[in-house]
Write a protein that holds these residues in place. Sequence first.
Motif, PDB file in Angstrom:
ATOM      1  N   TRP A  90      -1.064  -1.572  -4.318  1.00  0.00           N
ATOM      2  CA  TRP A  90      -2.020  -0.487  -4.144  1.00  0.00           C
ATOM      3  C   TRP A  90      -1.735   0.767  -4.106  1.00  0.00           C
ATOM      4  CZ3 TRP A  90      -7.113  -2.296  -4.277  1.00  0.00           C
ATOM      5  CH2 TRP A  90      -7.480  -3.663  -4.193  1.00  0.00           C
ATOM      6  N   LYS A  91      -2.313   1.698  -4.706  1.00  0.00           N
ATOM      7  CA  LYS A  91      -1.636   2.962  -4.835  1.00  0.00           C
ATOM      8  C   LYS A  91      -2.880   4.172  -4.520  1.00  0.00           C
ATOM      9  CE  LYS A  91       1.279   6.282  -7.461  1.00  0.00           C
ATOM     10  NZ  LYS A  91       1.725   6.463  -8.835  1.00  0.00           N
ATOM     11  N   GLN A  92      -2.605   5.153  -3.981  1.00  0.00           N
ATOM     12  CA  GLN A  92      -3.686   5.979  -3.779  1.00  0.00           C
ATOM     13  C   GLN A  92      -3.973   7.091  -4.798  1.00  0.00           C
ATOM     14  OE1 GLN A  92      -2.479   8.028   0.043  1.00  0.00           O
ATOM     15  NE2 GLN A  92      -4.259   7.167   0.961  1.00  0.00           N
ATOM     16  N   TRP A 129      -7.950   3.963  -2.533  1.00  0.00           N
ATOM     17  CA  TRP A 129      -6.940   2.896  -3.133  1.00  0.00           C
ATOM     18  C   TRP A 129      -7.441   2.298  -4.526  1.00  0.00           C
ATOM     19  CZ3 TRP A 129      -2.749   2.884  -0.594  1.00  0.00           C
ATOM     20  CH2 TRP A 129      -2.718   3.335   0.646  1.00  0.00           C
ATOM     21  N   TYR A 171       0.950  -1.284  -0.036  1.00  0.00           N
ATOM     22  CA  TYR A 171      -0.165  -0.066  -0.049  1.00  0.00           C
ATOM     23  C   TYR A 171       0.943   1.083   0.013  1.00  0.00           C
ATOM     24  CZ  TYR A 171      -4.270  -2.639   1.054  1.00  0.00           C
ATOM     25  OH  TYR A 171      -5.216  -3.666   0.604  1.00  0.00           O
TER      26      TYR A 171
END
Length: 149
Positions: A137-139, A145, A7
């Motif tokens: 997972w990237k913001q 997410w 994350y």
Amino acid sequence: MPDIWFYHLETTPLDQALPDLLEKVAQKGWRAYVHGHEDDKISALNDRLWSYRPDSFLAHGREGDDLEGHQPVLLGTSGRMANKPQVYLSVSPTDLPDVSGLERCLIVFDGNDAEHLTWARGQWKQLKATGADLAYWKQNDRGRWEKMQ
């Protein structure tokens, strides 16, 4: 070997993102161990989990507490995982303990911290070389997410 999800924090600081991740773990009925390498960071996260939202409560404790083995969420620096979790969450650039036998391993890293980012990239390369099942997972701009391919 568990699923290992990375994350990448870009828009939301850890103390704001962690409660949401832990709530999702709790919704599955899983226990979590949150591993940091600095006691100050663990103390700050502990305080945040008590007050992150006035209308909710996320049961948790810290290593060394009398009931550490019974906590649904345990925060610590040793990596012992005394609460026998299904999910391990790394929140600092620190050596990962043996996570075999767990359901999931979450590596939450701050994209604005060069040391943490470099460490996470190294973990990705190392784990990928072992054939681990990885997800990234990237913001997005709104802090949500998104799973990247």
